[in-house]
Structures are given as C-alpha cells and as structure tokens.
Design a protein around this motif. Sequence first.
Motif, PDB file in Angstrom:
ATOM      1  N   PHE A  20     -37.354  60.609  -0.741  1.00 50.84           N
ATOM      2  CA  PHE A  20     -36.690  60.302  -2.003  1.00 50.84           C
ATOM      3  C   PHE A  20     -36.173  58.872  -1.943  1.00 50.84           C
ATOM      4  O   PHE A  20     -36.135  58.240  -0.874  1.00 50.84           O
ATOM      5  CB  PHE A  20     -35.539  61.279  -2.268  1.00 50.84           C
ATOM      6  CG  PHE A  20     -34.525  61.360  -1.145  1.00 50.84           C
ATOM      7  CD1 PHE A  20     -33.427  60.515  -1.116  1.00 50.84           C
ATOM      8  CD2 PHE A  20     -34.681  62.282  -0.113  1.00 50.84           C
ATOM      9  CE1 PHE A  20     -32.494  60.582  -0.091  1.00 50.84           C
ATOM     10  CE2 PHE A  20     -33.758  62.357   0.924  1.00 50.84           C
ATOM     11  CZ  PHE A  20     -32.659  61.496   0.935  1.00 50.84           C
ATOM     12  N   ILE A  23     -30.109  56.310  -1.466  1.00 49.22           N
ATOM     13  CA  ILE A  23     -28.899  56.350  -2.283  1.00 49.22           C
ATOM     14  C   ILE A  23     -27.898  55.288  -1.849  1.00 49.22           C
ATOM     15  O   ILE A  23     -27.219  54.680  -2.681  1.00 49.22           O
ATOM     16  CB  ILE A  23     -28.255  57.756  -2.174  1.00 49.22           C
ATOM     17  CG1 ILE A  23     -29.244  58.836  -2.657  1.00 49.22           C
ATOM     18  CG2 ILE A  23     -26.943  57.823  -2.942  1.00 49.22           C
ATOM     19  CD1 ILE A  23     -28.793  60.247  -2.340  1.00 49.22           C
ATOM     20  N   ASN A  66     -27.841  59.620   3.917  1.00 46.01           N
ATOM     21  CA  ASN A  66     -28.556  59.729   2.649  1.00 46.01           C
ATOM     22  C   ASN A  66     -29.059  61.150   2.414  1.00 46.01           C
ATOM     23  O   ASN A  66     -28.989  61.662   1.285  1.00 46.01           O
ATOM     24  CB  ASN A  66     -29.728  58.746   2.607  1.00 46.01           C
ATOM     25  CG  ASN A  66     -29.314  57.367   2.130  1.00 46.01           C
ATOM     26  OD1 ASN A  66     -29.428  57.037   0.958  1.00 46.01           O
ATOM     27  ND2 ASN A  66     -28.819  56.553   3.054  1.00 46.01           N
ATOM     28  N   LYS A  70     -27.988  63.595  -0.638  1.00 42.60           N
ATOM     29  CA  LYS A  70     -29.039  64.082  -1.526  1.00 42.60           C
ATOM     30  C   LYS A  70     -29.070  65.609  -1.591  1.00 42.60           C
ATOM     31  O   LYS A  70     -29.263  66.200  -2.656  1.00 42.60           O
ATOM     32  CB  LYS A  70     -30.400  63.562  -1.037  1.00 42.60           C
ATOM     33  CG  LYS A  70     -31.615  64.084  -1.798  1.00 42.60           C
ATOM     34  CD  LYS A  70     -31.713  63.507  -3.190  1.00 42.60           C
ATOM     35  CE  LYS A  70     -33.004  63.929  -3.870  1.00 42.60           C
ATOM     36  NZ  LYS A  70     -33.113  63.388  -5.251  1.00 42.60           N
ATOM     37  N   THR A  71     -28.892  66.255  -0.449  1.00 40.50           N
ATOM     38  CA  THR A  71     -29.100  67.711  -0.361  1.00 40.50           C
ATOM     39  C   THR A  71     -27.826  68.525  -0.210  1.00 40.50           C
ATOM     40  O   THR A  71     -27.853  69.749  -0.376  1.00 40.50           O
ATOM     41  CB  THR A  71     -30.009  68.030   0.831  1.00 40.50           C
ATOM     42  OG1 THR A  71     -29.325  67.711   2.069  1.00 40.50           O
ATOM     43  CG2 THR A  71     -31.318  67.242   0.765  1.00 40.50           C
TER      44      THR A  71
END
Length: 457
Positions: A20, A23, A66, A70-71
């Motif tokens: 992805f 961030i 990150n 994200k998760t």
Amino acid sequence: MQDYQTFLQQKSHLVGSFGFKSIWLPDSMFDHQKYTADWTIRKGRGANFVDTGLGKTIIQLVVAHNIVRKTSKRVLILTPLAVAFQFVSEAQKFGIEGVEYSKDGRYKGEIIIANYERLHYFASQDFEAVILDESSILKNFEGATKNLITSFVKQVKYRILSTATPAPNDYTELGTSSEALGYLGYMDMLTRFFKNNEDTISPANIGTEWILKNHARENFWKWVSSWSLSVRKPSDLGFSDENFQLPELIINDHVVKNKQPLAVGGQMQLFAMEAKNFQQLRAESRATLEHRCEKAVELARSHDTSVYWTNLNDEADLIESLDSSARQIKGTMSIDQKEELLVSFSRGELKKLITKPSITAFGLNWQHCAHTTYFPTHSYEQWYQAVRRFWRFGQTRDVVADRICSDGQTRVLLSLSAKATKAAEMTAQLNRFLHQDYTISATPFSKPVQLPSFLCA
C-alpha cells in the motif's frame, strides 16, 4: 486426518495482493532510507539487501509503523541475539511508539521485537506482518528452529526480509528468500535457472553444487530484482554518498608455519602440503591451534578493545587462558547469559570478547571497536559479517583486521577473495535490473487425467 490438514496448512503460503502507499516517512531519515522504506511498504512482501550501517534498523521500524497504522494490527520483528535493544533505542530516537522487546511471548505494544531463538513463544495468527532482521542467519539454525521460522512466516500477510549478505557463498541461497516471501520455491528456482556444477577447482566454486545456466543469467537477476532491493551505498539509488564514507579497512594476513606436516593417504609428508578438503583443513587447524592462538593474543595486546573470532571451542578456551581481559561466549550458555555479555561489550564495559561468527556475527553495531583477529574459513558470509561489525558507516577510525592462518590454509584466502568478487557481481547485476519487472506465470494443467487400464477394470 486433522493433523495432516494442519501439516498441509503449515506448508502452504497465505496468498493475496499486498502493499500500500506509505502513510508516514520521518523527515529525519536519509533519502535512501525513505526510498527503501517506501518501496518495501508498497511491495508488501520483499527483501531489503541493504549494506551494514545504511540504516536497516530504522527502515524496518518505519515499515512496521506504517503497517500498524494501516491495519491496526501487530508486527513482529525477529532479530539475532543482543540486537533487540538497538531497535528499542532507535525507535525512541525517531519517536516511534509502541515498540517493545519481549523475551517470553508476553507483550502490550504494537511492534514486538524478539530473538529468533524465542519464536516458539509467539503465534503467527497474532501478527499481520513479520520482519526478519539479518534474514541470511536462517541457515545457521538447526532444522527444528529453521522449520518453525519458515512455517511461521508463511502464515503471515506482510513479509519483509532484511540482510546485507543475501547470498554470500552461493547464489542458490536466494531461493530460500524467495520461498519465504511466497514467490518461486527453492527447487523451482533451481530447475529454471541453475545446472549442476562440474567445476570444483575454481576458488569461487569451492563447495558450490549449482551454478547459473549461461542463457538464464539475465533473467535470473531480473527475477531477483523483481522482489528485492539491493543497496551498497546511497548512490546505488541515485542519492549522495556524502554522509556515508567508510574509513580504511586494513587487512593483515599472518601465516603461521605448520611444523607437523599432514598425513595424506596414511603417509606422512616430508613437507607441509596445502589442505584441499574438509578433513585436511580440520587437521591443519588442530595442528596449528596453539601457534595461531598465541599470534592472535600477541596482535590484540596493543589494542584496548578487540574481538577474537574463533571456530573451535579449543581455540576460544586457549585464548581466554592467554588473555585475562577477554571473556568468551560459549554455545552452552543460556540466551540471557550470551546477551548479557554482548550488551556489556557493546556498551564498552567489556574490552575483549571471544566469540564465533556463527553465534554473533550478525546485526550488532560495534563502531567503538576498531580491531579484530580472525581465523578464516571458506565462508565469505562469516568473514564479511564479522568485519562489518566494526567497519561500517559511523566508524571514525581505520579498522584493522588481522587474519591468521597456517601455511597449509592459504587456499582459504584465495576462496574468500574469489567469493568477494562474486558478491560484488551480484550487487552490480541487481542494481542493473533495478525496477525491471520479471513475471513467472504458472502454466495451468488442463489435460484430463487418464488412469491406466488395470485401474479401470
């Protein structure tokens, strides 16, 4: 039946689409570190073949952070002995919260640091990502530990490998990395790109069972570059090397005369002969053990801080008896005992350390030390990793590495030199094909299965 299903699940990879857009990348990171972290995050499953001292620790921490953002799930980072505290310290330096070192499987943070030897305390389903620091260390573990690591990794979505020596002795070692990441399996890689080695005389091919097929060389490096990023210096990625200049590495080779010529074929030789196989090398090491150890202590005496790298227990025991300021890390010690000694040396409390490359040559930052003695073997990885504990970016002094061998072991030095050239070739090839895609498509089997006539009756 349930046990067999579990066995099959452990052998299979969790599949899917990964990676992805990054961030968060700290402004304080160097450009090559930001680039590598961003590439890794976008890849989702990949290998960072980044040299020592270029910031693998902060790159891994930023990637982990990150993934957590994200998760909202945890990340496990596995490290060699005594390296975990370096991750915790680096996280504090960059303001990355939730980083915790766990020795027993208990934790509250989001980014968990643990030693490879303590993986049995953890469960793969509790983590969204696993990062293997100094991943080439895997081949040093015994079968049970190695199997536990590989089966653990296969069940986790995001997988990152990080090492400065991905294939130091043999290109086929890259197959271990590929298989762990869920790309081409080790045996599939051999079939596609390699052939049996019939040249066992050349120093670069000593102990090498497989060599690249001539027509497959370019495609092999394209394929490896499709799932890895190789960086020996920032300029490999187009950035400045200004802040990453190494001091001089002074390698001194000391040849000790063997006064007990080897027995070859049951016959004592009149003159010292060059050792050519494992049995002869081992006999040569034993015959010259006392003289080599005395030479090592003599060379280390003029240095305040030093590391003795040994291969045999008897070598380590003798050096410890000859140098009262040195402490030995023994294989029989507990993990905590080994870690305590390593941390003590890293902090400068212990001045002289005796250890083996197979135990402590990975991941540790010892820029406070600028001298080492080394008993060479055919393993280029052990030599490279051992000397790079000191000779790394951030070292302010010239590093002196005293290699000590007998007059019957000089073939080993030729082998190390040839393998150094081979490692440089690998880096050059990976950089040549940087950002080039190479896809291996599975060929579907659509033909009907026809049973033999005797089974159809």
